[in-house]
Scaffold this motif. Structure first.
Motif, short mmCIF file in Angstrom:
data_model
loop_
_atom_site.label_atom_id
_atom_site.label_comp_id
_atom_site.label_asym_id
_atom_site.label_seq_id
_atom_site.Cartn_x
_atom_site.Cartn_y
_atom_site.Cartn_z
N GLU A 3 45.14 -15.90 -21.14
CA GLU A 3 45.34 -16.57 -19.96
C GLU A 3 46.45 -17.35 -20.09
O GLU A 3 46.94 -17.62 -18.91
N GLU A 86 47.42 -19.52 -12.81
CA GLU A 86 46.36 -19.35 -12.72
C GLU A 86 46.34 -20.79 -11.64
O GLU A 86 46.09 -22.44 -11.86
N ASN A 104 50.10 -14.70 -15.44
CA ASN A 104 48.84 -15.34 -14.95
C ASN A 104 48.89 -15.85 -13.31
O ASN A 104 48.97 -16.98 -13.97
#
Length: 256
Positions: A3, A86, A104
């Motif tokens: 992540e 994200e 990400n």
């Protein structure tokens, strides 16, 4: 893909502290010190509103900018390798010649963003909104583009070697153009295009020939599938906007 790949923030020169004060203070500093390269490695500004900030050439490697609002931000030639973006809102942002290797960007909104000649090797772009984005000559080698919305995105000269993509996103044409091509009457109902041999030259074959039930059923089914894909993408974008509004509302309530 993990992540995030965060590093400890660097702030020996006070750059992180200035940006934390907001886009206005940041842009004033950049005008005062135009030759200084912003060192923002490992910065953590989750969910912050940085719209309008001048981040051209900034070093943001390993930064945590998940959910950050970066609408129309200038990120040209910036370094965002291993950064966590994200769910970030980058609609209309300029990222030309930036490096986002192994970044990400899952669920990020990059609608109408300019990513020309960007380095996006191994980037996570799962569920990313890339509708209308300009990815001309971008390097997307081994990038993950599953469930990404590439409606009307420009991919001229882009490197997609080893990229993971949905089957319907792999064509050279935009999703909309591909849908129109697939659903042209001559494609849906071949009998209409064929016409009848006894027609006059100025008489349309569409008026004289009736397709059979199987052709009609197949055409309707294909139209339904394409419409469902289109509306699903619109619902996904609306959900992201609602989440952004809720986050902003919570921030206002917290300040109050």
């Amino acid at each position: 893909m993990p992540e995030s790949h965060h590093t400890m923030p660097h702030d020996d020169n006070g750059h992180v502290r200035i940006l934390a004060m907001g886009p206005s203070a940041w842009n004033d500093w950049r005008m005062t010190c135009p030759s200084e390269v912003p060192d923002l490695r490992g910065i953590r500004l989750r969910g912050k509103d940085l719209r309008g900030a001048n981040l051209e050439g900034a070093d943001l490697r390993g930064a945590d900018l998940a959910g950050t609002i970066l609408l129309k931000v200038d990120l040209r030639r910036s370094r965002l390798d291993r950064a966590n973006l994200e769910g970030a809102f980058l609609e209309g942002a300029t990222l030309d010649e930036s490096s986002l290797q192994d970044a990400n960007l899952a669920g990020a909104n990059l609608k109408s963003a300019s990513l020309q000649r960007c380095r996006l090797e191994k980037a996570n772009l799962v569920r990313a909104m890339l509708a209308g984005a300009n990815l001309t000559r971008a390097n997307l080698r081994k990038a993950d583009l599953r469930d990404a919305n590439l409606f009307k995105a420009v991919l001229d000269g882009a490197n997609l070697d080893g990229a993971v993509m949905d089957r319907h996103d792999c064509g050279e044409k935009s999703d909309r153009q591909a849908m129109l091509d697939r659903n042209h009457p001559a494609d849906l109902f071949p009998a209409l295009a064929a016409g009848s041999p006894g027609l006059a030259e100025d008489q349309s074959p569409f008026a004289a020939t009736v397709p059979d039930d199987d052709a009609i059923g197949q055409g309707i089914e294909r139209l339904r599938d394409d419409m469902n894909r289109h509306f699903a993408a619109q619902r996904q974008e609306m959900d992201r906007l609602v989440q952004a509004i809720e986050r902003l509302s919570r921030q206002v309530d917290d300040k109050g």
